[in-house]
Motif scaffolding. Structure first.
Motif, mmCIF file in Angstrom:
data_model
loop_
_atom_site.group_PDB
_atom_site.id
_atom_site.type_symbol
_atom_site.label_atom_id
_atom_site.label_comp_id
_atom_site.label_asym_id
_atom_site.label_seq_id
_atom_site.Cartn_x
_atom_site.Cartn_y
_atom_site.Cartn_z
ATOM 1 N N GLN A 79 39.820 42.033 27.469
ATOM 2 C CA GLN A 79 38.735 41.702 26.533
ATOM 3 C C GLN A 79 37.604 42.724 26.603
ATOM 4 N N VAL A 80 37.206 43.142 27.799
ATOM 5 C CA VAL A 80 36.117 44.130 27.899
ATOM 6 C C VAL A 80 36.614 45.530 27.574
ATOM 7 N N GLY A 81 37.925 45.760 27.759
ATOM 8 C CA GLY A 81 38.512 47.030 27.353
ATOM 9 C C GLY A 81 38.155 48.191 28.251
ATOM 10 N N ALA A 82 38.661 49.338 27.870
ATOM 11 C CA ALA A 82 38.483 50.545 28.676
ATOM 12 C C ALA A 82 37.033 51.006 28.734
ATOM 13 N N GLU A 83 36.245 50.630 27.739
ATOM 14 C CA GLU A 83 34.832 51.023 27.722
ATOM 15 C C GLU A 83 33.950 50.046 28.488
ATOM 16 N N GLY A 84 34.514 48.926 28.914
ATOM 17 C CA GLY A 84 33.764 47.944 29.680
ATOM 18 C C GLY A 84 34.067 48.041 31.158
ATOM 19 N N MET A 85 33.655 47.008 31.901
ATOM 20 C CA MET A 85 33.906 46.957 33.335
ATOM 21 C C MET A 85 34.029 45.501 33.758
ATOM 22 N N LEU A 86 35.081 45.195 34.506
ATOM 23 C CA LEU A 86 35.273 43.868 35.078
ATOM 24 C C LEU A 86 35.123 43.965 36.585
ATOM 25 N N ASP A 87 34.171 43.230 37.130
ATOM 26 C CA ASP A 87 33.916 43.186 38.566
ATOM 27 C C ASP A 87 34.359 41.813 39.068
ATOM 28 N N VAL A 88 35.424 41.767 39.866
ATOM 29 C CA VAL A 88 35.943 40.516 40.411
ATOM 30 C C VAL A 88 35.501 40.402 41.867
ATOM 31 N N VAL A 89 34.822 39.314 42.202
ATOM 32 C CA VAL A 89 34.307 39.124 43.552
ATOM 33 C C VAL A 89 34.852 37.817 44.110
ATOM 34 N N ASP A 90 35.452 37.875 45.295
ATOM 35 C CA ASP A 90 35.997 36.688 45.953
ATOM 36 C C ASP A 90 35.772 36.807 47.450
ATOM 37 N N VAL A 91 35.691 35.661 48.123
ATOM 38 C CA VAL A 91 35.392 35.665 49.554
ATOM 39 C C VAL A 91 36.643 35.829 50.417
ATOM 40 N N ALA A 92 37.830 35.614 49.847
ATOM 41 C CA ALA A 92 39.062 35.603 50.640
ATOM 42 C C ALA A 92 39.824 36.916 50.506
ATOM 43 N N PRO A 93 40.072 37.620 51.592
ATOM 44 C CA PRO A 93 40.813 38.892 51.521
ATOM 45 C C PRO A 93 42.191 38.755 50.887
ATOM 46 N N ILE A 94 42.885 37.660 51.136
ATOM 47 C CA ILE A 94 44.216 37.488 50.558
ATOM 48 C C ILE A 94 44.151 37.402 49.033
ATOM 49 N N GLN A 95 43.097 36.795 48.516
ATOM 50 C CA GLN A 95 42.932 36.705 47.070
ATOM 51 C C GLN A 95 42.558 38.059 46.466
ATOM 52 N N ILE A 96 41.746 38.803 47.173
ATOM 53 C CA ILE A 96 41.379 40.144 46.716
ATOM 54 C C ILE A 96 42.620 41.019 46.609
ATOM 55 N N ALA A 97 43.459 40.988 47.637
ATOM 56 C CA ALA A 97 44.679 41.796 47.628
ATOM 57 C C ALA A 97 45.599 41.394 46.488
ATOM 58 N N ASN A 98 45.689 40.112 46.218
ATOM 59 C CA ASN A 98 46.566 39.628 45.154
ATOM 60 C C ASN A 98 46.091 40.085 43.782
ATOM 61 N N VAL A 99 44.793 40.006 43.526
ATOM 62 C CA VAL A 99 44.267 40.432 42.223
ATOM 63 C C VAL A 99 44.349 41.943 42.074
ATOM 64 N N ARG A 100 44.110 42.674 43.135
ATOM 65 C CA ARG A 100 44.261 44.134 43.062
ATOM 66 C C ARG A 100 45.685 44.506 42.665
ATOM 67 N N ARG A 101 46.648 43.789 43.213
ATOM 68 C CA ARG A 101 48.045 44.044 42.858
ATOM 69 C C ARG A 101 48.289 43.757 41.373
ATOM 70 N N LYS A 102 47.760 42.648 40.882
ATOM 71 C CA LYS A 102 48.004 42.251 39.493
ATOM 72 C C LYS A 102 47.295 43.163 38.492
#
Length: 229
Positions: A79-102
């Motif tokens: 939705q924000v596209g290449a000209e935008g920026m999505l910043d995802v913040v989570d407290v759990a390292p396992i969740q961070i790793a999973n979203v980075r993969r996706k």
């Protein structure tokens, strides 16, 4: 807002209450399936995700408050596209790793660890928009108030914040007794959210114009706040 002590990177309420859902490598792949997410939300996952995503625009700097199972983060990034920026913040390292993969390969995405209940995790007025999707019902009232306060403070003048979460159903709703048991067994902090007026949790709320809609017989709510310029 109160200062919340931490004995580890992951808050105690999360490790004690939701380890099975968010911190266990065995259950994560299963829970992250779209079919499972849809089932948990009684077939409303796609509708609720789209209702949130449509509030944002291409080119925006968008904060996603906590990781979400299913395709939601990818939808926000698109939705924000290449000209935008999505910043995802989570407290759990396992969740961070999973979203980075996706979201691997998307240059407009930043994923980082941080506790949104703690001041300075997100900078003041740093974002055009903020999205908080089914997070608030999973945190205790004190942490919930801190998160709402910090998220509202992160929105720039003229920007927008969107909360999608559970809500008190209409009395006649056929799922009302079932959800009461679900909350009692699996979501111990949810009941305190159902009747809460989310903006009242933060002194920043007066800076926003608010609009709330409910979905699926009142089981879900979408709350949109636009910060006055």
């Amino acid at each position: 807002m109160p200062t919340l002590p931490r004995v580890s990177a992951v808050p105690l309420y999360l490790s004690r209450t939701y380890h099975w859902a968010y911190l266990d490598h065995r259950t994560l792949p299963w829970l992250d399936r779209s079919l499972v997410v849809s089932t948990i939300l009684w077939g409303n996952a796609a509708r609720l995700m789209q209702a949130a995503v449509e509030e944002f625009q291409a080119g925006q700097r968008l904060l996603q408050a906590a990781c979400v199972y299913g395709p939601f983060s990818r939808m926000l990034a698109d939705q924000v596209g290449a000209e935008g920026m999505l910043d995802v913040v989570d407290v759990a390292p396992i969740q961070i790793a999973n979203v980075r993969r996706k979201l691997d390969g998307l240059p407009q995405v930043q994923v980082r660890q941080g506790d949104l209940a703690v001041p300075d995790t997100v900078a003041a007025e740093a974002y055009d928009a903020v999205c908080c999707f089914f997070l608030l019902h999973e945190v205790p009232p004190i942490e919930r108030a801190c998160i709402v306060h910090n998220l509202l403070g992160a929105v720039r003048p003229g920007g927008k914040i969107v909360f999608v979460d559970y809500h008190r159903t209409h009395p006649w709703h056929p799922l009302r007794p079932i959800m009461a048991q679900v909350f009692r067994w699996l979501e111990p902090f949810a009941d305190s959210l159902l009747d809460a007026h989310i903006p009242a949790l933060s002194a920043h709320s007066g800076d926003f114009e608010w609009k709330k809609t409910t979905l699926f017989g009142g089981l879900y709510q979408k709350l949109v706040g636009v910060r006055r310029s």
